[in-house]
Design an enzyme around this catalytic site. Structure first.
Site, PDB file in Angstrom:
ATOM      1  N   SER A  40       8.347 -20.944 -38.487  1.00 26.71           N
ATOM      2  CA  SER A  40       8.438 -20.263 -39.776  1.00 26.71           C
ATOM      3  C   SER A  40       7.234 -20.495 -40.681  1.00 26.71           C
ATOM      4  CB  SER A  40       9.692 -20.724 -40.515  1.00 26.71           C
ATOM      5  OG  SER A  40       9.705 -22.136 -40.594  1.00 26.71           O
ATOM      6  N   ASP A 330      11.370 -23.625 -50.554  1.00 28.44           N
ATOM      7  CA  ASP A 330      12.787 -23.842 -50.239  1.00 28.44           C
ATOM      8  C   ASP A 330      12.946 -25.227 -49.620  1.00 28.44           C
ATOM      9  OD1 ASP A 330      11.936 -23.635 -47.617  1.00 28.44           O
ATOM     10  OD2 ASP A 330      12.837 -21.666 -47.266  1.00 28.44           O
ATOM     11  N   HIS A 333      10.012 -25.257 -46.644  1.00 24.54           N
ATOM     12  CA  HIS A 333       8.738 -24.518 -46.566  1.00 24.54           C
ATOM     13  C   HIS A 333       7.879 -24.617 -47.814  1.00 24.54           C
ATOM     14  CE1 HIS A 333      11.596 -22.499 -43.791  1.00 24.54           C
ATOM     15  NE2 HIS A 333      10.583 -22.689 -42.973  1.00 24.54           N
TER      16      HIS A 333
END
Ligand SMILES: *[C@@H]1O[C@H](CO)[C@@H](O)[C@H](O)[C@H]1NC(C)=O
Ligand SMILES: *[C@@H]1O[C@H](CO)[C@@H](O)[C@H](O)[C@H]1NC(C)=O
Length: 365
Positions: A40, A330, A333
């Site tokens: 991600s 978040d 990340h």
């Protein structure tokens, strides 16, 4: 001539003028293409195509600071590291593999211009954590690359392709999810010691890197894992302080990875790589945030509860107004602001950030 044609024509006149006047200082052509593998931290939308995956950033508040102000699948308020790497090279961000192979690819964008195989939740191992089973693990990403390699060979021939690939950059950002999986699974912890686990991560990664090499890759930008114990999710487990054990094994894995890269390079001709010390880069931001323009090093910007880390960034979660001064967007990340700093370090940092050479030297090599 349509309006578009006119603008295009004007642009090429201006462009031509600059090239003639100032020589070939244009950033385009620094490298032919970027091929991206990982999780991600560099996914630019592949997971949006996975109908079963729950690891998606296709809803607000993701993308709020992206040029379109819309969610794109990036786990960031705006751009992520893959975008900044492309920007530095004067290229468009390499599109998701699943976009290129979909009907949405109306302009017939070519694999020759770069592809991103990255998938949020992906690990070096195939699904070390149940939540991530629906992502594209690294082995599968590399398998897709071998298919792309075959297609490109068909299009331009083996010799032209090899020249193209040997100048292209292969970005690999992976490993965090394997470590998260380990520290969140009592089962895995019973089966393997952390040392065995991080050793086998490095070994498995080597197998996949070798497959890339065997299919033409020569120039690699490979990131270590960050200070995983300092992400908001883990801080909750230690009264908002970093979890020492997780950071310890992040460092141990990174050491094993660097040792493996050196060995791998010595076993194959023509490999050049830049290893990025993600851990050091993020540790800097946490230690001296003010010197980088940050004031919030612990809390996530988007989420719920303590440190905004008790729940993921969801449409109904809190969103901080001051995203520029947060390191984390978040639970896991970095913000766009933090990612930009990392990529600046990757390109122009000393060998304590990018070793043995930085990305700019890798491109020139
Ligand atoms: C798409 O690109 C391929 C390979 O470059 C070419 O053979 C094909 O004709 C193109 N199709 C369209 C619709 O432009
Ligand atoms: C919690 O944080 C403190 C302060 O950084 C550290 O000394 C300690 O080792 C941490 N505890 C755990 C369990 O990680």
């Amino acid at each position: 001539m349509g309006k578009r044609g006119f603008v295009g024509c004007l642009f090429s006149m201006i462009y031509g003028f600059f090239v003639l006047s100032f020589g070939t200082t244009s950033k385009a052509q620094m490298v032919p293409a970027v091929y991206v593998f990982g999780d991600s931290l560099v996914d630019v939308g592949n997971n949006n195509y996975l109908t079963l995956s729950i690891v998606k950033a296709n809803h607000r508040h993701y993308g709020i600071d992206f040029p379109t102000h819309k969610p794109t699948g990036r786990f960031s308020n705006g751009k992520n590291a893959a975008d900044f790497i492309a920007e530095k090279l004067g290229l468009a961000t390499s599109p998701p593999f699943f976009f290129l192979t979909s009907k949405a690819n109306k302009n017939n964008a070519s694999f020759m211009d770069g592809v991103s195989f990255a998938s949020a939740g992906a690990g070096i191992f195939d699904g070390s954590d149940e939540r991530y089973r629906q992502s594209i693990p690294l082995t599968k990403q590399v398998e897709y690359y071998t298919i792309v390699h075959e297609k490109m060979t068909g299009e331009v021939g083996a010799a032209v392709l090899q020249k193209h690939l040997s100048k292209s950059i292969f970005v690999v950002v992976i490993g965090s999810n394997d470590l998260f999986g380990y520290f969140e699974s009592s089962d895995l912890r019973k089966k393997r010691t952390p040392q065995e686990y991080v050793d086998s991560m490095a070994f498995s990664l080597k197998v996949q890197l070798q497959r890339l090499y065997d299919h033409g890759a020569r120039k690699f930008g490979i990131a270590g894992v960050g200070a995983l114990g300092c992400c908001p999710e883990f801080r909750l487990k230690n009264k908002t302080e970093c979890v020492a054990e997780v950071n310890y094994w992040s460092v141990k894995y990174n050491e094993g990875l660097q040792w493996m890269l050196k060995e791998w390079q010595s076993e194959n001709g023509g490999i050049i790589y830049s290893y990025f010390h993600t851990f050091t880069a993020i540790h800097d931001l946490i230690q001296t945030p003010l010197s980088y323009g940050f004031s919030e090093v612990k809390a996530a910007c988007c989420g719920l509860g303590e440190l905004n880390a008790r729940a993921p960034c969801l449409p109904l979660s809190n969103l901080c107004p001051n995203r520029q001064d947060h390191i984390f967007f978040d639970q896991f990340h970095p913000t766009e602001a933090a990612s930009r700093i990392f990529v600046n370090r990757l390109f122009d940092g000393t060998s304590s950030y990018a070793f043995p050479i930085n990305m700019r030297q890798l491109v020139a090599a």
